[in-house]
Design a protein around this motif. Structure first.
Motif, PDB file in Angstrom:
ATOM      1  N   VAL A  91      29.432 -81.376  -3.907  1.00 64.05           N
ATOM      2  CA  VAL A  91      29.024 -82.153  -5.082  1.00 64.05           C
ATOM      3  C   VAL A  91      28.872 -81.195  -6.257  1.00 64.05           C
ATOM      4  N   SER A  92      29.633 -81.422  -7.312  1.00 64.11           N
ATOM      5  CA  SER A  92      29.571 -80.521  -8.466  1.00 64.11           C
ATOM      6  C   SER A  92      28.275 -80.719  -9.244  1.00 64.11           C
ATOM      7  N   LYS A  93      27.904 -79.689  -9.984  1.00 66.38           N
ATOM      8  CA  LYS A  93      26.712 -79.775 -10.826  1.00 66.38           C
ATOM      9  C   LYS A  93      26.890 -80.872 -11.872  1.00 66.38           C
ATOM     10  N   GLU A  94      28.105 -81.027 -12.369  1.00 64.40           N
ATOM     11  CA  GLU A  94      28.385 -82.045 -13.389  1.00 64.40           C
ATOM     12  C   GLU A  94      28.151 -83.459 -12.846  1.00 64.40           C
ATOM     13  N   GLU A  95      28.458 -83.669 -11.565  1.00 67.50           N
ATOM     14  CA  GLU A  95      28.199 -84.986 -10.956  1.00 67.50           C
ATOM     15  C   GLU A  95      26.703 -85.261 -10.880  1.00 67.50           C
ATOM     16  N   GLY A  96      25.942 -84.241 -10.535  1.00 65.62           N
ATOM     17  CA  GLY A  96      24.487 -84.404 -10.500  1.00 65.62           C
ATOM     18  C   GLY A  96      23.937 -84.717 -11.877  1.00 65.62           C
ATOM     19  N   GLU A  97      24.418 -83.984 -12.874  1.00 65.03           N
ATOM     20  CA  GLU A  97      23.970 -84.209 -14.252  1.00 65.03           C
ATOM     21  C   GLU A  97      24.332 -85.619 -14.715  1.00 65.03           C
ATOM     22  N   ALA A  98      25.518 -86.086 -14.354  1.00 67.64           N
ATOM     23  CA  ALA A  98      25.958 -87.419 -14.766  1.00 67.64           C
ATOM     24  C   ALA A  98      25.098 -88.509 -14.127  1.00 67.64           C
ATOM     25  N   PHE A  99      24.770 -88.344 -12.843  1.00 69.25           N
ATOM     26  CA  PHE A  99      23.915 -89.325 -12.171  1.00 69.25           C
ATOM     27  C   PHE A  99      22.528 -89.348 -12.825  1.00 69.25           C
ATOM     28  N   ALA A 100      22.002 -88.180 -13.128  1.00 68.14           N
ATOM     29  CA  ALA A 100      20.683 -88.099 -13.763  1.00 68.14           C
ATOM     30  C   ALA A 100      20.687 -88.780 -15.133  1.00 68.14           C
ATOM     31  N   ARG A 101      21.707 -88.497 -15.924  1.00 66.38           N
ATOM     32  CA  ARG A 101      21.799 -89.125 -17.255  1.00 66.38           C
ATOM     33  C   ARG A 101      21.880 -90.641 -17.139  1.00 66.38           C
ATOM     34  N   ALA A 102      22.683 -91.120 -16.200  1.00 67.50           N
ATOM     35  CA  ALA A 102      22.897 -92.560 -16.057  1.00 67.50           C
ATOM     36  C   ALA A 102      21.621 -93.290 -15.657  1.00 67.50           C
ATOM     37  N   HIS A 103      20.708 -92.583 -14.997  1.00 63.11           N
ATOM     38  CA  HIS A 103      19.495 -93.234 -14.491  1.00 63.11           C
ATOM     39  C   HIS A 103      18.216 -92.730 -15.166  1.00 63.11           C
ATOM     40  N   GLY A 104      18.374 -91.949 -16.216  1.00 62.19           N
ATOM     41  CA  GLY A 104      17.211 -91.490 -16.975  1.00 62.19           C
ATOM     42  C   GLY A 104      16.325 -90.510 -16.230  1.00 62.19           C
ATOM     43  N   LEU A 105      16.940 -89.618 -15.461  1.00 63.71           N
ATOM     44  CA  LEU A 105      16.184 -88.653 -14.666  1.00 63.71           C
ATOM     45  C   LEU A 105      16.352 -87.241 -15.213  1.00 63.71           C
ATOM     46  N   SER A 106      15.381 -86.384 -14.919  1.00 62.85           N
ATOM     47  CA  SER A 106      15.570 -84.953 -15.129  1.00 62.85           C
ATOM     48  C   SER A 106      16.415 -84.433 -13.966  1.00 62.85           C
ATOM     49  N   PHE A 107      17.041 -83.270 -14.142  1.00 64.54           N
ATOM     50  CA  PHE A 107      17.910 -82.749 -13.083  1.00 64.54           C
ATOM     51  C   PHE A 107      17.850 -81.242 -13.012  1.00 64.54           C
ATOM     52  N   LEU A 108      17.742 -80.734 -11.782  1.00 65.01           N
ATOM     53  CA  LEU A 108      17.810 -79.300 -11.534  1.00 65.01           C
ATOM     54  C   LEU A 108      18.490 -79.059 -10.195  1.00 65.01           C
ATOM     55  N   GLU A 109      19.267 -77.975 -10.119  1.00 64.48           N
ATOM     56  CA  GLU A 109      19.752 -77.526  -8.821  1.00 64.48           C
ATOM     57  C   GLU A 109      18.814 -76.434  -8.322  1.00 64.48           C
ATOM     58  N   THR A 110      18.553 -76.424  -7.030  1.00 60.74           N
ATOM     59  CA  THR A 110      17.576 -75.503  -6.453  1.00 60.74           C
ATOM     60  C   THR A 110      18.131 -74.843  -5.186  1.00 60.74           C
ATOM     61  N   SER A 111      17.431 -73.814  -4.758  1.00 64.97           N
ATOM     62  CA  SER A 111      17.649 -73.230  -3.433  1.00 64.97           C
ATOM     63  C   SER A 111      16.287 -72.976  -2.819  1.00 64.97           C
ATOM     64  N   ALA A 112      15.957 -73.732  -1.789  1.00 69.54           N
ATOM     65  CA  ALA A 112      14.696 -73.497  -1.090  1.00 69.54           C
ATOM     66  C   ALA A 112      14.715 -72.137  -0.399  1.00 69.54           C
ATOM     67  N   LYS A 113      15.908 -71.636  -0.105  1.00 65.80           N
ATOM     68  CA  LYS A 113      16.039 -70.347   0.587  1.00 65.80           C
ATOM     69  C   LYS A 113      15.717 -69.182  -0.338  1.00 65.80           C
ATOM     70  N   THR A 114      16.299 -69.186  -1.549  1.00 67.67           N
ATOM     71  CA  THR A 114      16.110 -68.068  -2.476  1.00 67.67           C
ATOM     72  C   THR A 114      14.983 -68.330  -3.479  1.00 67.67           C
ATOM     73  N   ALA A 115      14.443 -69.555  -3.472  1.00 63.60           N
ATOM     74  CA  ALA A 115      13.382 -69.992  -4.395  1.00 63.60           C
ATOM     75  C   ALA A 115      13.907 -70.290  -5.799  1.00 63.60           C
ATOM     76  N   PHE A 116      15.230 -70.301  -5.970  1.00 63.88           N
ATOM     77  CA  PHE A 116      15.811 -70.568  -7.288  1.00 63.88           C
ATOM     78  C   PHE A 116      15.404 -71.965  -7.782  1.00 63.88           C
ATOM     79  N   HIS A 117      14.747 -71.999  -8.947  1.00 65.52           N
ATOM     80  CA  HIS A 117      14.339 -73.228  -9.631  1.00 65.52           C
ATOM     81  C   HIS A 117      13.335 -74.095  -8.857  1.00 65.52           C
ATOM     82  N   VAL A 118      12.781 -73.583  -7.753  1.00 67.89           N
ATOM     83  CA  VAL A 118      11.828 -74.411  -6.989  1.00 67.89           C
ATOM     84  C   VAL A 118      10.540 -74.612  -7.780  1.00 67.89           C
ATOM     85  N   GLU A 119       9.965 -73.515  -8.252  1.00 68.20           N
ATOM     86  CA  GLU A 119       8.729 -73.604  -9.044  1.00 68.20           C
ATOM     87  C   GLU A 119       8.963 -74.462 -10.285  1.00 68.20           C
TER      88      GLU A 119
END
Length: 208
Positions: free
Chosen positions: A129-157
């Motif tokens: 799933v591309s990042k652009e698809e995630g962003e598009a779904f979020a925009r269509a439904h009025g959501l915030s969006f972030l990609e994360t990695s629970a393993k590396t802690a990227f964007h979790v906090e």
């Protein structure tokens, strides 16, 4: 520890997308590569600071299996925020987002803050799933969006604090009713003390 506000969160999404790992990384700053499937719900909590105020996040991690869906639905009520999680390496988890979001909006407060989370971005070589698809779904439904990695802690906090910040801004703007449990926000002793002090100051300065 006393707190100004308590925010109730719920983490939702298909089984195996990393919901429990996100919670563990946020609360304990560790990654557990082998994690038993959640049965019903699990619980975690963490204190964050916002504009000098202490805010406690109470986080409910729900089971993603269909057999537990009725239990999960009971936790939507009274949630101030939700993380809607999918696995970027498994397209079917992305395809099921609309069903999860429909449940969330049906059983929760209309003011609940929802953040869409594309987890496991450390597995870029397996991405479906591309990042652009995630962003598009979020925009269509009025959501915030972030990609994360629970393993590396990227964007979790950032994911949890961004959701908490949005809820906090709604409080400051008077958009949430703090007198009941349905909004998922509880006023703590610290906030009550500050308000009482402010009222006393207003009374003393008001009159003669």
């Amino acid at each position: 520890m006393s707190y100004a506000y308590l925010f109730k969160f719920i983490i939702i999404g298909d089984s195996g997308v990393g919901k429990s790992c996100l919670l563990l990384q946020f609360t304990d700053k560790r990654f557990q590569p082998i994690h038993d499937l959640t049965i019903g719900v699990e619980f975690g909590a963490k204190i964050v600071q916002m504009d000098g105020k202490t805010i406690k996040l109470q986080i409910w991690d729900t089971a993603g299996q269909e057999s537990f869906r009725s239990i999960t639905r009971s936790y939507y009520r009274g949630a101030a925020g939700a993380l809607l999680v999918y696995d970027i390496t498994r397209r079917e988890t992305f395809n099921h987002l609309a069903t999860w979001l429909e449940d969330a909006r049906q059983y929760s407060s209309p003011d609940m803050t929802v953040v869409l989370v594309g987890n496991k971005c450390d597995l870029e070589h397996r991405r479906q799933v591309s990042k652009e698809e995630g962003e598009a779904f979020a925009r269509a439904h009025g959501l915030s969006f972030l990609e994360t990695s629970a393993k590396t802690a990227f964007h979790v906090e950032e994911t949890f604090t961004e959701a908490a910040r949005t809820i906090y801004e709604k409080i400051k703007q008077g958009k949430l009713d703090l007198n009941g449990d349905f909004q998922g926000v509880k006023v703590g002793a610290t906030a009550n003390t500050i308000q009482l002090q402010q009222n006393n100051q207003d009374e003393r300065s008001g009159c003669c």
